[in-house]
Design a protein around this motif. Structure first.
Motif, short mmCIF file in Angstrom:
data_model
loop_
_atom_site.label_atom_id
_atom_site.label_comp_id
_atom_site.label_asym_id
_atom_site.label_seq_id
_atom_site.Cartn_x
_atom_site.Cartn_y
_atom_site.Cartn_z
N VAL A 55 3.36 -6.79 2.93
CA VAL A 55 3.33 -5.21 1.86
C VAL A 55 2.84 -5.59 0.94
CG1 VAL A 55 4.96 -3.69 1.74
CG2 VAL A 55 5.40 -4.49 3.46
N GLY A 56 1.63 -4.55 0.46
CA GLY A 56 0.67 -4.29 -0.06
C GLY A 56 1.42 -4.02 -1.40
N TRP A 57 1.33 -4.99 -2.67
CA TRP A 57 1.78 -4.80 -4.62
C TRP A 57 1.18 -4.52 -4.66
CZ3 TRP A 57 0.99 -6.82 -8.72
CH2 TRP A 57 1.54 -6.67 -9.94
N PRO A 58 0.87 -3.79 -6.32
CA PRO A 58 2.14 -3.10 -6.41
C PRO A 58 2.46 -1.67 -4.98
CG PRO A 58 0.58 -2.60 -7.94
CD PRO A 58 -0.02 -3.04 -6.76
N PRO A 59 3.67 -1.79 -5.22
CA PRO A 59 3.89 -0.51 -4.38
C PRO A 59 3.25 0.44 -4.97
CG PRO A 59 5.61 -1.46 -4.17
CD PRO A 59 5.24 -1.98 -5.66
#
Length: 339
Positions: A313-317
């Protein structure tokens, strides 16, 4: 399916069946694998079977990572084989739910666009852009680029004048052929032209578009940091006590993730993400490596493997999205405070 297999040589029905079998072997990856299987079924022309897979996912008792995406894909697929009313109802539901992920917005807007519902497509693209990019500092997340580009394309077809979002789309577009030229509604006429110069210009534009698609497909998987939910970490440390030195407490574990990602970001490392581990999956990975789960050297390898399998899941949201730690609080009010 091998990456070097030419598309025209793919048996989509067989590939869909293989992916469905693989999903049974790896339940933690079932959602991603079944979505790929459904895509192959659509390419094979078996759209009812693809809908069955989408329904199977949506009725699953397991929590889904991307339920809005699955509904959007189902709607687009239904419309393609005559179930327009059901597709429209799903699309309306997605728009009303206002997901924070750009992918469902893009899919339903493009579905409307493909069926010549240009005003509705424009409204949907605009709703998504406004929701996800309002008050977000530039440059916007890469995942939102298709929203801006799609909105630009539909506005060109509608003959609308450029606005600020269109200017931003132009700025983000890296192809040597400008968006205005790629999205020119008159391009279709050049395909039937007898003028060699017009045909050559169109070939150049198509090459530029193909290059952009290839660049998107070749984006590497994220540099990912491993995250253990509370219960999983407790089970892991109880089963393998030597890992206590690596994970003194869950709070320190979460703080370490955020600190590591900020440090990587400050050093200029792009495309960062987080993968969430489970004890059964980690034990299976250790067994496949003929190693012990107690070996701390396995942890980064496990994280990389999960990222390569599309689990990151990509960071930052994105702004307003929930924190990656699962607290239910917005990232800005949780681990993103002071970022």
């Amino acid at each position: 399916m091998r990456p070097d297999t030419p598309a025209e040589n793919v048996d989509h029905t067989a590939e869909a069946a293989r992916l469905e079998r693989t999903a049974g072997l790896y339940p933690e990856d079932a959602e991603a694998l079944l979505l790929q299987s459904a895509a192959h079924l659509e390419l094979a022309g078996d759209r009812p079977a693809a809908t069955t897979l989408y329904d199977r996912l949506l009725s699953s008792s397991d929590s889904l990572e991307n339920p809005h995406l699955i509904r959007a894909l189902k709607a687009a697929n239904l419309w393609e084989y005559g179930h327009e009313a059901e597709a429209r109802a799903i699309i309306d539901g997605i728009r009303a739910t206002a997901p924070r992920d750009p992918a469902p917005w893009v899919i339903v807007a493009e579905s409307l666009e493909a069926h010549d519902e240009l005003e509705a497509a424009h409204k949907t693209f605009t709703e998504g852009v406004t929701l996800l990019l309002a008050d977000v500092p530039e440059p916007p997340p890469h995942s939102c680029h298709p929203l801006l580009f799609g909105r630009h394309r539909v506005r060109r077809m509608l003959g609308a004048a450029h606005d600020d979002w269109d200017v931003l789309a132009d700025t983000l577009h890296s192809s040597p052929v400008p968006l205005d030229e790629l999205h020119d509604p008159k391009r279709v006429w050049s395909l039937g032209s007898d003028n060699p110069a017009e045909l050559q210009a169109e070939i150049s534009r198509l090459r530029a578009e193909l290059g952009a698609y290839r660049e998107e497909l070749s984006r590497p998987f994220p540099v990912a940091v491993l995250h253990w939910p509370t219960a999983e970490l407790a089970e892991l440390v109880a089963a393998y006590p030597t890992l206590e030195a690596e994970y003194p407490s869950h709070e320190e574990h979460l703080a370490g993730i955020e600190a590591s990602l900020r440090e990587l970001s400050a050093s200029g490392t792009p495309n960062l993400g987080i993968v969430t581990g489970t004890v059964p999956s980690y034990e299976a990975f250790a067994a496949s490596e003929a190693s012990s789960p107690s070996d701390t050297d396995l942890l980064p390898q496990y994280a990389t493997t999960l990222a390569a399998r599309g689990r990151a899941v990509g960071w930052p949201p994105e702004r307003g999205a929930g924190c990656w730690c699962g607290s239910g609080t917005a990232y800005e009010g949780c681990h993103g405070a002071g970022a």
